[in-house]
Design an enzyme around this catalytic site. Structure first.
Site, PDB file in Angstrom:
ATOM      1  N   ASN A 145      14.567  47.013  37.695  1.00 28.90           N
ATOM      2  CA  ASN A 145      13.995  46.493  36.434  1.00 28.90           C
ATOM      3  C   ASN A 145      13.784  47.569  35.358  1.00 28.90           C
ATOM      4  OD1 ASN A 145      11.933  47.572  37.996  1.00 28.90           O
ATOM      5  ND2 ASN A 145      10.416  46.067  37.368  1.00 28.90           N
ATOM      6  N   PRO A 169      19.403  54.282  44.301  1.00 28.56           N
ATOM      7  CA  PRO A 169      19.030  53.302  43.280  1.00 28.56           C
ATOM      8  C   PRO A 169      19.294  51.881  43.773  1.00 28.56           C
ATOM      9  CG  PRO A 169      21.198  54.201  42.806  1.00 28.56           C
ATOM     10  CD  PRO A 169      20.732  54.881  44.073  1.00 28.56           C
ATOM     11  N   GLU A 241       5.125  52.036  45.643  1.00 26.24           N
ATOM     12  CA  GLU A 241       4.811  51.415  44.353  1.00 26.24           C
ATOM     13  C   GLU A 241       5.432  50.024  44.405  1.00 26.24           C
ATOM     14  OE1 GLU A 241       2.924  52.648  42.147  1.00 26.24           O
ATOM     15  OE2 GLU A 241       2.808  54.725  42.794  1.00 26.24           O
ATOM     16  N   CYS A 275       6.720  45.292  36.862  1.00 26.09           N
ATOM     17  CA  CYS A 275       5.700  45.269  37.921  1.00 26.09           C
ATOM     18  C   CYS A 275       4.307  45.139  37.321  1.00 26.09           C
ATOM     19  CB  CYS A 275       5.809  46.527  38.775  1.00 26.09           C
ATOM     20  SG  CYS A 275       5.758  48.049  37.830  1.00 26.09           S
ATOM     21  N   GLU A 369       4.099  36.911  42.975  1.00 30.17           N
ATOM     22  CA  GLU A 369       4.737  37.580  41.836  1.00 30.17           C
ATOM     23  C   GLU A 369       5.916  36.710  41.366  1.00 30.17           C
ATOM     24  OE1 GLU A 369       6.949  41.257  42.616  1.00 30.17           O
ATOM     25  OE2 GLU A 369       5.968  42.164  40.890  1.00 30.17           O
TER      26      GLU A 369
HETATM   27  P1  NDP Z   1      13.481  45.450  46.402  1.00 36.82           P
HETATM   28  O1  NDP Z   1      12.314  45.622  47.294  1.00 36.82           O
HETATM   29  O2  NDP Z   1      14.403  44.323  46.670  1.00 36.82           O
HETATM   30  O3  NDP Z   1      14.401  46.766  46.403  1.00 36.82           O
HETATM   31  C1  NDP Z   1      13.900  48.035  46.045  1.00 36.82           C
HETATM   32  C2  NDP Z   1      14.847  49.099  46.568  1.00 36.82           C
HETATM   33  O4  NDP Z   1      14.802  49.125  47.992  1.00 36.82           O
HETATM   34  C3  NDP Z   1      16.306  48.864  46.185  1.00 36.82           C
HETATM   35  O5  NDP Z   1      16.923  50.093  45.923  1.00 36.82           O
HETATM   36  C4  NDP Z   1      16.850  48.246  47.450  1.00 36.82           C
HETATM   37  O6  NDP Z   1      18.238  48.380  47.569  1.00 36.82           O
HETATM   38  C5  NDP Z   1      16.134  49.051  48.498  1.00 36.82           C
HETATM   39  N1  NDP Z   1      16.086  48.451  49.820  1.00 36.82           N
HETATM   40  C6  NDP Z   1      16.339  47.175  50.200  1.00 36.82           C
HETATM   41  N2  NDP Z   1      16.162  47.032  51.537  1.00 36.82           N
HETATM   42  C7  NDP Z   1      15.797  48.244  52.013  1.00 36.82           C
HETATM   43  C8  NDP Z   1      15.439  48.736  53.313  1.00 36.82           C
HETATM   44  N3  NDP Z   1      15.427  47.957  54.396  1.00 36.82           N
HETATM   45  N4  NDP Z   1      15.101  50.034  53.436  1.00 36.82           N
HETATM   46  C9  NDP Z   1      15.078  50.853  52.338  1.00 36.82           C
HETATM   47  N5  NDP Z   1      15.399  50.431  51.103  1.00 36.82           N
HETATM   48  C10 NDP Z   1      15.746  49.150  50.932  1.00 36.82           C
HETATM   49  O7  NDP Z   1      12.901  45.409  44.935  1.00 36.82           O
HETATM   50  P2  NDP Z   1      13.668  45.121  43.563  1.00 36.82           P
HETATM   51  O8  NDP Z   1      14.782  46.086  43.393  1.00 36.82           O
HETATM   52  O9  NDP Z   1      13.968  43.672  43.514  1.00 36.82           O
HETATM   53  O10 NDP Z   1      12.579  45.486  42.464  1.00 36.82           O
HETATM   54  C11 NDP Z   1      11.629  44.587  42.025  1.00 36.82           C
HETATM   55  C12 NDP Z   1      10.298  44.835  42.678  1.00 36.82           C
HETATM   56  O11 NDP Z   1       9.889  46.162  42.386  1.00 36.82           O
HETATM   57  C13 NDP Z   1       9.202  43.936  42.138  1.00 36.82           C
HETATM   58  O12 NDP Z   1       8.384  43.478  43.190  1.00 36.82           O
HETATM   59  C14 NDP Z   1       8.432  44.865  41.223  1.00 36.82           C
HETATM   60  O13 NDP Z   1       7.104  44.471  41.012  1.00 36.82           O
HETATM   61  C15 NDP Z   1       8.542  46.154  41.954  1.00 36.82           C
HETATM   62  N6  NDP Z   1       8.303  47.285  41.047  1.00 36.82           N
HETATM   63  C16 NDP Z   1       7.171  48.021  41.215  1.00 36.82           C
HETATM   64  C17 NDP Z   1       6.885  49.058  40.344  1.00 36.82           C
HETATM   65  C18 NDP Z   1       5.672  49.908  40.528  1.00 36.82           C
HETATM   66  O14 NDP Z   1       5.667  51.012  39.999  1.00 36.82           O
HETATM   67  N7  NDP Z   1       4.641  49.476  41.226  1.00 36.82           N
HETATM   68  C19 NDP Z   1       7.778  49.380  39.225  1.00 36.82           C
HETATM   69  C20 NDP Z   1       8.944  48.557  39.163  1.00 36.82           C
HETATM   70  C21 NDP Z   1       9.184  47.546  40.054  1.00 36.82           C
HETATM   71  P3  NDP Z   1      19.187  47.182  47.061  1.00 36.82           P
HETATM   72  O15 NDP Z   1      18.837  46.874  45.648  1.00 36.82           O
HETATM   73  O16 NDP Z   1      20.529  47.758  47.185  1.00 36.82           O
HETATM   74  O17 NDP Z   1      18.911  46.029  47.970  1.00 36.82           O
END
Ligand code: NDP
Length: 499
Positions: A145, A169, A241, A275, A369
Site C-alpha cells: 500500500n 517487497p 507493524e 494501515c 480492517e
Molecule cells: P500481507 O500480510 O498479505 O503481506 C505482507 C508481506 O508479507 C508481503 O510482502 C507478503 O508477500 C509477505 N508474506 C506473505 N506470506 C508470508 C509468509 N508466510 N512469511 C513471510 N512473508 C509473507 O499484507 P499486505 O501486503 O496485504 O499489506 C496490507 C496490510 O499491511 C494491511 O493489514 C495493513 O494494515 C498493513 N500495513 C501496516 C502498516 C503499519 O505500519 N502498521 C503499514 C502498511 C500496511 P506477498 O505480497 O508476495 O504475498
C-alpha cells in the site's frame, strides 16, 4: 546482485498496473537457496558497513537520500504504476521516505553511539559505557500500500544503525523495491548493503527461516502470526507493524468543518488502503448531524480513477474487493444505512466512497480492517463513550481526536489504545521522523521511526572499566570488614523512608 540471484531461480511472476491491467514488470521468484545466498552476501556486507563507522555511514545515507530526491519523479511514477495511486500521492510518499532517511542518517550516532553512564555509589570505581551495536543482517518484509514509505521506515533505520538489509517487497510492488536498491547501490557500490529478493509469500517465508538477526515485518496480522511462528525456530526477534481499525473522535466543541475534511481524507485517500486510515468515526451527539452533512457533502465530490483529476486510485490487491463488499453488505443487512454509496460502489478495480451510519458495533465493518474507501459514523453521548467504543477492538494502531480543549484532547489522546494519536489533524505523526510508530495488540509490537526505531535495529552493549581498586565484594578474599562497610553504605543510601 540480481544477476547472481536470477541464475539461482527459474520461475517468474508479473506485476501489473491494477488500474489498467497492463504489465509493469516481470521478476524472478526467489526460492530458499537464493534467499539464503542473499543473506550470506548481506552478512559480509554488514561487517563492511558496520566497519565504516558513524561518520562515513552518515555521508552515504545522506547521499542515498539525495539520489532518491533527484529520482523522485521516476520513483513516484513506478509507485503510481504498481499501486494505481495518483501520482501526487506517490510523490508525497517519496517525500516522506526522504525525510525519514534524512533523520535516521543524522541522528544515528547521537542515539546509538557510545555514552558514559553514572555507575552509582556502590560501583563508583567503574567507568561505564553504553552503546548500541548493529544486529548484523535485517530481513525487511513489506506491504504494497505504501511500497516505498513503509519499508523505508525500517530500511533507513536499520542501515543507519549499521546493519545490512535483505528486503522482500510485496508481490504487487517489486519494481519500487528494485529501484530503491538500484539507487542505494549507486551510492554504495562496494557491498550489497540493501538487496531485494522478489517472489510471493513463500519468498518472505524463506527469509523468516533464514539466518537473519531480525525481521522487520509490515503487513496483515494473520501473516505476522506466521512470521512470528517461523522466527521462533531460530529465536529471531521481530518487529511487527500490522493492520488497524483506527478511530476518529469528534468532540462537541470541535471545528466540525475541519474534522469532516480530515476524516474524509483519512478514510478515503489511497482508496482507504492505509494501515493508519480512518475506519470508524465517533461523533458527540450535539455536532453529529452537522458533521455527517459536511462529510457526506464532501464525499459525494470524490471520484476514483486513473486520470490526474481522480481523488484516489483502484484497489491494488483484487482480492480485497470481496472483503470491502462483504463489510458493506453485512453492515446494511444488520440495519446500517448507507448515506453515500453502498454495495454498488464496488466497481472493480475501483470502489467509490461509502459512508455508513447506524452500523451495529459487532458488524464486520466496525470490527475488521476493511482497507477500502468506506467509513462508519457513530453517534455517542460523550468522548468517554467514544473512547470506550473505539478501544473495544483487538487492533490498536493509531487514532485521531478533534477538540478545541487542549486538556480534554490530550486526555482523550492518551486514553485511546494504540501507539499514536493525532489531535486536530489526521495522521500527522507519520510525517514526523522523530516520533516512534507502531501498535499494540493485533496491530503489532515494536517501533519503527525515531530514536526507538533506531534502537529496534541495534542491541545494547554495556561495558565497564575499573578505574581504581576499591572494596571488592566480588572476591573470595572479601573480608567481614568489607561487607560491613558495604552494608553501612547501603543503609545510608537506601534505608530512608519517603513520604
Ligand atoms: P500481507 O500480510 O498479505 O503481506 C505482507 C508481506 O508479507 C508481503 O510482502 C507478503 O508477500 C509477505 N508474506 C506473505 N506470506 C508470508 C509468509 N508466510 N512469511 C513471510 N512473508 C509473507 O499484507 P499486505 O501486503 O496485504 O499489506 C496490507 C496490510 O499491511 C494491511 O493489514 C495493513 O494494515 C498493513 N500495513 C501496516 C502498516 C503499519 O505500519 N502498521 C503499514 C502498511 C500496511 P506477498 O505480497 O508476495 O504475498
Amino acid at each position: 546482485m540480481t544477476a547472481t540471484m536470477d541464475a539461482e531461480t527459474t520461475e517468474s511472476f508479473r506485476s501489473l498496473n491494477p488500474a489498467t491491467g497492463e504489465l509493469v514488470g516481470e521478476h524472478p521468484v526467489h526460492g530458499e537457496e537464493a534467499v539464503n545466498a542473499a543473506i550470506e552476501r548481506a552478512r559480509a556486507a554488514s561487517v563492511w558497513w558496520a566497519g565504516l563507522g558513524w561518520k562515513e555511514r552518515r555521508i552515504r545515507l545522506l547521499n542515498i537520500k539525495g539520489a532518491l530526491t533527484r529520482s523522485l519523479n521516476r520513483v513516484a511514477s513506478l509507485i503510481h504504476q504498481e499501486t494505481g495511486k495518483p501520482i501526487e500521492d506517490a510523490q508525497l510518499e517519496v517525500i516522506l521516505a526522504v525525510t525519514h532517511l534524512d533523520w535516521a542518517a543524522r541522528k544515528a550516532e547521537k542515539v546509538l553511539g557510545p555514552r558514559g553512564v553514572f555507575p552509582g555509589m556502590l560501583a563508583i570505581n567503574q567507568k561505564c559505557v553504553l552503546e548500541y551495536q548493529p544486529l548484523g543482517v535485517v530481513g525487511v518484509i513489506g506491504p504494497w500500500n505504501y511500497p516505498l514509505f513503509t519499508p523505508v521506515g525500517s530500511i533507513a533505520y536499520a542501515l543507519a544503525a549499521g546493519n545490512a538489509v535483505v528486503f522482500k517487497p510485496s508481490e504487487y510492488t517489486p519494481g519500487v523495491a528494485l529501484l530503491l536498491a538500484e539507487i542505494v547501490a549507486g551510492v554504495v557500490p562496494e557491498q550489497p548493503v540493501l538487496q531485494v529478493v522478489t517472489g510471493l509469500g513463500e519468498t518472505g517465508a524463506a527469509l523468516t527461516r533464514g539466518a537473519v538477526d531480525k525481521i522487520a515485518f509490515t503487513g496483515s496480522t494473520p501473516t505476522a502470526r506466521k512470521v512470528m511462528a517461523a522466527c521462533a525456530e531460530r529465536l529471531t526477534p521481530i518487529v511487527a507493524e500490522c493492520g488497524g481499525k483506527d478511530a476518529f473522535i469528534v468532540d462537541a466543541d470541535a471545528d466540525v468543518d475541519s474534522a469532516a475534511e480530515a476524516a474524509l481524507w483519512g478514510a478515503m485517500s489511497n482508496a482507504g488502503q492505509t494501515c493508519i486510515g480512518v475506519e470508524r468515526v465517533y461523533v458527540v451527539d450535539s455536532v453529529y448531524e452537522t458533521f455527517v452533512d459536511r462529510l457526506a457533502e464532501q464525499a459525494s465530490a470524490l471520484r476514483p480513477g486513473e486520470d490526474r483529476g481522480a481523488s484516489y486510485g483502484p484497489i491494488t490487491m483484487p482480492s480485497q474487493l470481496g472483503v470491502i463488499k462483504r463489510h458493506i453488505d453485512e453492515a446494511v443487512a444488520q440495519g446500517g444505512k448507507a448515506i453515500v454509496g453502498g454495495s454498488a460502489s464496488v466497481k472493480e478495480p475501483y470502489v467509490e466512497p461509502v459512508i455508513l451510519l447506524d452500523v451495529p458495533d459487532d458488524s464486520s465493518a466496525v470490527r475488521e480492517e476493511t482497507f477500502g474507501p468506506t467509513i462508519t459514523v457513530h453517534r455517542v453521548k460523550s468522548v468517554d463513550e467514544a473512547i470506550a467504543r473505539a478501544n473495544a477492538t483487538e487492533y490498536g494502531l493509531a487514532g485521531t481526536v478533534f477538540s478545541n480543549s487542549k486538556s480534554a484532547a490530550m486526555s482523550a489522546a492518551r486514553r485511546l489504545r494504540g501507539g499514536m494519536t493525532s489531535i486536530n489533524a489526521v495522521v500527522a505523526f507519520a510525517a514526523v521522523p522523530a516520533l516512534p510508530f507502531g501498535g499494540v495488540g493485533d496491530s503489532g509490537f515494536g517501533r519503527i521511526h525515531g530514536a526507538d526505531g533506531l534502537r529496534e535495529f541495534a542491541r545494547a552493549k554495556a561495558i565497564t572499566r575499573q578505574r581504581f581498586s576499591s572494596v571488592n565484594l566480588s572476591s573470595f578474599k572479601r573480608t567481614d570488614k568489607d561487607m560491613a562497610r558495604a552494608l553501612q553504605l547501603v543503609n545510608l543510601l537506601h534505608a530512608k523512608r519517603y513520604k
